[in-house]
Design a protein around this motif. Structure first.
Motif, PDB file in Angstrom:
ATOM      1  N   ALA A   1      -5.064  30.588 -15.829  1.00 30.71           N
ATOM      2  CA  ALA A   1      -5.703  29.322 -16.192  1.00 30.71           C
ATOM      3  C   ALA A   1      -4.958  28.109 -15.643  1.00 30.71           C
ATOM      4  O   ALA A   1      -5.576  27.101 -15.298  1.00 30.71           O
ATOM      5  N   ASP A   2      -3.624  28.204 -15.553  1.00 29.61           N
ATOM      6  CA  ASP A   2      -2.849  27.062 -15.064  1.00 29.61           C
ATOM      7  C   ASP A   2      -2.530  27.159 -13.582  1.00 29.61           C
ATOM      8  O   ASP A   2      -1.721  26.393 -13.056  1.00 29.61           O
ATOM      9  N   GLY A   3      -3.161  28.101 -12.891  1.00 25.32           N
ATOM     10  CA  GLY A   3      -2.931  28.273 -11.468  1.00 25.32           C
ATOM     11  C   GLY A   3      -1.858  29.274 -11.107  1.00 25.32           C
ATOM     12  O   GLY A   3      -1.649  29.548  -9.919  1.00 25.32           O
ATOM     13  N   ALA A   4      -1.156  29.813 -12.090  1.00 23.21           N
ATOM     14  CA  ALA A   4      -0.130  30.826 -11.807  1.00 23.21           C
ATOM     15  C   ALA A   4      -0.769  32.028 -11.126  1.00 23.21           C
ATOM     16  O   ALA A   4      -1.850  32.485 -11.512  1.00 23.21           O
ATOM     17  N   ARG A   5      -0.071  32.549 -10.109  1.00 21.07           N
ATOM     18  CA  ARG A   5      -0.590  33.669  -9.323  1.00 21.07           C
ATOM     19  C   ARG A   5       0.111  34.951  -9.758  1.00 21.07           C
ATOM     20  O   ARG A   5       1.342  34.996  -9.857  1.00 21.07           O
TER      21      ARG A   5
ATOM     22  N   GLY B   1       8.743  40.807 -11.044  1.00 19.49           N
ATOM     23  CA  GLY B   1       8.245  41.551  -9.897  1.00 19.49           C
ATOM     24  C   GLY B   1       7.824  40.637  -8.769  1.00 19.49           C
ATOM     25  O   GLY B   1       8.575  39.779  -8.322  1.00 19.49           O
ATOM     26  N   ARG B   2       6.575  40.776  -8.329  1.00 12.98           N
ATOM     27  CA  ARG B   2       6.061  39.971  -7.212  1.00 12.98           C
ATOM     28  C   ARG B   2       5.197  38.803  -7.667  1.00 12.98           C
ATOM     29  O   ARG B   2       4.514  38.187  -6.841  1.00 12.98           O
ATOM     30  N   SER B   3       5.201  38.503  -8.956  1.00 12.86           N
ATOM     31  CA  SER B   3       4.499  37.310  -9.436  1.00 12.86           C
ATOM     32  C   SER B   3       5.472  36.137  -9.471  1.00 12.86           C
ATOM     33  O   SER B   3       6.516  36.226 -10.119  1.00 12.86           O
ATOM     34  N   PRO B   4       5.157  35.037  -8.795  1.00 11.33           N
ATOM     35  CA  PRO B   4       6.089  33.899  -8.767  1.00 11.33           C
ATOM     36  C   PRO B   4       6.370  33.343 -10.156  1.00 11.33           C
ATOM     37  O   PRO B   4       5.531  33.432 -11.060  1.00 11.33           O
ATOM     38  N   ALA B   5       7.554  32.763 -10.312  1.00 11.13           N
ATOM     39  CA  ALA B   5       7.917  32.141 -11.581  1.00 11.13           C
ATOM     40  C   ALA B   5       7.068  30.901 -11.807  1.00 11.13           C
ATOM     41  O   ALA B   5       6.560  30.279 -10.874  1.00 11.13           O
ATOM     42  N   SER B   6       6.907  30.563 -13.073  1.00 12.09           N
ATOM     43  CA  SER B   6       6.123  29.396 -13.459  1.00 12.09           C
ATOM     44  C   SER B   6       6.897  28.630 -14.514  1.00 12.09           C
ATOM     45  O   SER B   6       7.575  29.233 -15.351  1.00 12.09           O
ATOM     46  N   PRO B   7       6.819  27.308 -14.530  1.00 14.92           N
ATOM     47  CA  PRO B   7       7.499  26.545 -15.592  1.00 14.92           C
ATOM     48  C   PRO B   7       6.874  26.781 -16.962  1.00 14.92           C
ATOM     49  O   PRO B   7       7.505  26.517 -17.975  1.00 14.92           O
ATOM     50  N   ALA B   8       5.641  27.295 -16.984  1.00 16.24           N
ATOM     51  CA  ALA B   8       4.964  27.552 -18.262  1.00 16.24           C
ATOM     52  C   ALA B   8       5.318  28.945 -18.751  1.00 16.24           C
ATOM     53  O   ALA B   8       4.879  29.946 -18.195  1.00 16.24           O
ATOM     54  N   CYS B   9       6.145  29.008 -19.776  1.00 22.59           N
ATOM     55  CA  CYS B   9       6.507  30.277 -20.406  1.00 22.59           C
ATOM     56  C   CYS B   9       6.142  30.170 -21.885  1.00 22.59           C
ATOM     57  O   CYS B   9       6.767  29.406 -22.631  1.00 22.59           O
TER      58      CYS B   9
ATOM     59  N   LEU C   1      -3.237  37.800 -18.961  1.00 26.54           N
ATOM     60  CA  LEU C   1      -3.957  39.054 -19.188  1.00 26.54           C
ATOM     61  C   LEU C   1      -5.457  38.835 -19.024  1.00 26.54           C
ATOM     62  O   LEU C   1      -6.151  39.669 -18.413  1.00 26.54           O
ATOM     63  N   GLU C   2      -5.968  37.740 -19.543  1.00 27.90           N
ATOM     64  CA  GLU C   2      -7.392  37.441 -19.345  1.00 27.90           C
ATOM     65  C   GLU C   2      -7.730  37.366 -17.862  1.00 27.90           C
ATOM     66  O   GLU C   2      -8.760  37.897 -17.419  1.00 27.90           O
ATOM     67  N   ALA C   3      -6.886  36.701 -17.087  1.00 28.31           N
ATOM     68  CA  ALA C   3      -7.143  36.562 -15.650  1.00 28.31           C
ATOM     69  C   ALA C   3      -7.170  37.926 -14.957  1.00 28.31           C
ATOM     70  O   ALA C   3      -8.016  38.178 -14.091  1.00 28.31           O
ATOM     71  N   VAL C   4      -6.255  38.815 -15.336  1.00 24.20           N
ATOM     72  CA  VAL C   4      -6.216  40.153 -14.741  1.00 24.20           C
ATOM     73  C   VAL C   4      -7.465  40.940 -15.112  1.00 24.20           C
ATOM     74  O   VAL C   4      -8.087  41.604 -14.257  1.00 24.20           O
ATOM     75  N   LEU C   5      -7.871  40.885 -16.365  1.00 18.47           N
ATOM     76  CA  LEU C   5      -9.069  41.608 -16.794  1.00 18.47           C
ATOM     77  C   LEU C   5     -10.302  41.111 -16.045  1.00 18.47           C
ATOM     78  O   LEU C   5     -11.129  41.912 -15.588  1.00 18.47           O
ATOM     79  N   GLU C   6     -10.426  39.806 -15.909  1.00 22.21           N
ATOM     80  CA  GLU C   6     -11.603  39.256 -15.245  1.00 22.21           C
ATOM     81  C   GLU C   6     -11.604  39.538 -13.743  1.00 22.21           C
ATOM     82  O   GLU C   6     -12.666  39.666 -13.126  1.00 22.21           O
ATOM     83  N   ALA C   7     -10.399  39.669 -13.160  1.00 18.93           N
ATOM     84  CA  ALA C   7     -10.302  39.913 -11.717  1.00 18.93           C
ATOM     85  C   ALA C   7     -10.522  41.368 -11.345  1.00 18.93           C
ATOM     86  O   ALA C   7     -10.849  41.667 -10.193  1.00 18.93           O
ATOM     87  N   THR C   8     -10.345  42.273 -12.287  1.00 24.55           N
ATOM     88  CA  THR C   8     -10.348  43.700 -11.938  1.00 24.55           C
ATOM     89  C   THR C   8     -11.453  44.513 -12.599  1.00 24.55           C
ATOM     90  O   THR C   8     -11.754  45.616 -12.137  1.00 24.55           O
ATOM     91  N   LEU C   9     -12.047  44.012 -13.661  1.00 23.92           N
ATOM     92  CA  LEU C   9     -13.071  44.770 -14.385  1.00 23.92           C
ATOM     93  C   LEU C   9     -14.441  44.129 -14.195  1.00 23.92           C
ATOM     94  O   LEU C   9     -14.565  42.903 -14.153  1.00 23.92           O
ATOM     95  N   ALA C  10     -15.453  44.955 -14.115  1.00 22.17           N
ATOM     96  CA  ALA C  10     -16.818  44.451 -13.986  1.00 22.17           C
ATOM     97  C   ALA C  10     -17.275  43.852 -15.313  1.00 22.17           C
ATOM     98  O   ALA C  10     -16.731  44.185 -16.379  1.00 22.17           O
ATOM     99  N   PRO C  11     -18.259  42.972 -15.293  1.00 22.90           N
ATOM    100  CA  PRO C  11     -18.774  42.425 -16.552  1.00 22.90           C
ATOM    101  C   PRO C  11     -19.198  43.533 -17.505  1.00 22.90           C
ATOM    102  O   PRO C  11     -19.933  44.450 -17.125  1.00 22.90           O
ATOM    103  N   GLY C  12     -18.689  43.487 -18.712  1.00 22.44           N
ATOM    104  CA  GLY C  12     -19.012  44.495 -19.715  1.00 22.44           C
ATOM    105  C   GLY C  12     -18.221  45.783 -19.622  1.00 22.44           C
ATOM    106  O   GLY C  12     -18.320  46.639 -20.505  1.00 22.44           O
TER     107      GLY C  12
END
Length: 307
Positions: free
Chosen positions: A26-30, A79-87, A96-107
């Motif tokens: 949500a905050d742009g973290a990759r 790991g390979r995810s860059p650090a973010s000031p938001a912890c 986790l929401e971003a990963v679920l939405e990027a990898t799972l189909a709707p429903g």
């Protein structure tokens, strides 16, 4: 004195993914995401703990990817995810929401397994829309929802303000961990693993933990120190299994028993004699079998013939 970031051979060497992608939070973290196993197979999502990475799940990926689509991601700064000031716990939930939405189909539903801070990620996300849309069942390994520093038994003395202060200083240290030496392995084994842990298990965990940047380790230690996700436990209303080792010093069994008592739909609590905090590494067959049972019980697979 090797600086390898993970084991490079044997059962704890991470397998090559079928594909890799980047999820944007949500905050742009990759976030670095790996997908293993056949497309169309039942989905399993793995969230690792503090100072770890996708490599921590090597034993689960090797076994489950034979007939599951296994999705593993690096928490921000790990790991390979860059650090973010938001912890924060909210950032973990966003990720986790971003990963679920990027990898799972709707429903599409998945079994979601979290270890340590990964379990806390699940609790933080339990009320989120994407989590509720995709979570069929949950496995919580070696985790807790609050009072983490006070409950820890890393410092071998009576519970109280002095032990809590010392534990906070140790876990929140900014000191570099340095190379993986025999002394480093002994320290890591004492703090995080059971007394009978095999040398290859200890070495695999040490390499992963020592690869975590000290600034990331310190930043997240501050979040864990103040964490209170008791409300997230009460909102986690999907079938949930809790696993803990009786020799866990970081999140002792008292934490898992409290989770089980508060969860709306706890379907089992497993306490593993002599196992420490690193349950997916120390007891891979049990963890893998539990994930398989959750998939069989709670994910309906539609065959091509019946679709």
């Amino acid at each position: 004195m090797s600086r390898l970031l993970h084991a490079d051979s044997g059962p704890y060497a991470p397998p090559a993914p079928a594909r890799e992608l980047t999820a944007v939070s949500a905050d742009g973290a990759r976030l670095h995401v790996e997908v293993h196993g056949p497309e169309g197979a039942p989905a399993v999502v793995l969230a690792h703990g503090w100072t770890c990475s996708t490599a921590f799940w090597a034993a689960q990926i090797r076994d489950l990817a034979a007939d599951h689509r296994v999705i593993a991601y690096d928490q921000r700064g790990h790991g390979r995810s860059p650090a973010s000031p938001a912890c924060s716990a909210d950032a973990l939930a966003d990720d986790l929401e971003a990963v679920l939405e990027a990898t799972l189909a709707p429903g599409e539903e998945a079994v979601i397994a979290g270890h340590s801070m990964g379990g806390m990620t699940v609790m933080a996300a339990s009320g989120r829309a994407a989590f509720r849309a995709h979570a069929a069942a949950v496995l919580l390994c070696s985790t807790g929802s609050s009072q983490l520093v006070a409950a820890s038994t890393v410092v071998p003395m009576r519970a109280g303000r002095v032990r809590t202060w010392l534990t906070r200083r140790i876990l929140g240290s900014r000191a570099p961990l340095g190379p993986v030496t025999p002394l480093a392995r002994r320290i890591l084994k004492y703090g995080t693993m059971g007394p009978a842990s095999a040398p290859d298990m200890i070495d695999a965990c040490a390499r992963i933990v020592h690869a975590c940047p000290r600034t990331v380790r310190h930043s997240w230690s501050q979040v864990l120190d103040l964490l209170d996700l008791d409300h997230g436990v009460r909102a986690l209303d999907v079938p949930t299994v809790v696993i803990v080792g009786t020799a866990d010093r970081l999140t002792p069994p008292v934490q898992s028993r409290a989770l089980a008592a508060a969860l709306p739909h706890c379907t089992g609590v497993v306490e593993l004699p002599g196992i420490g905090h690193m349950t997916p590494v120390e007891a891979p067959e049990l963890v893998n079998g539990t994930v398989r049972d959750l998939v069989r019980t709670h994910i309906q697979v539609v065959s091509e013939e019946s679709a």
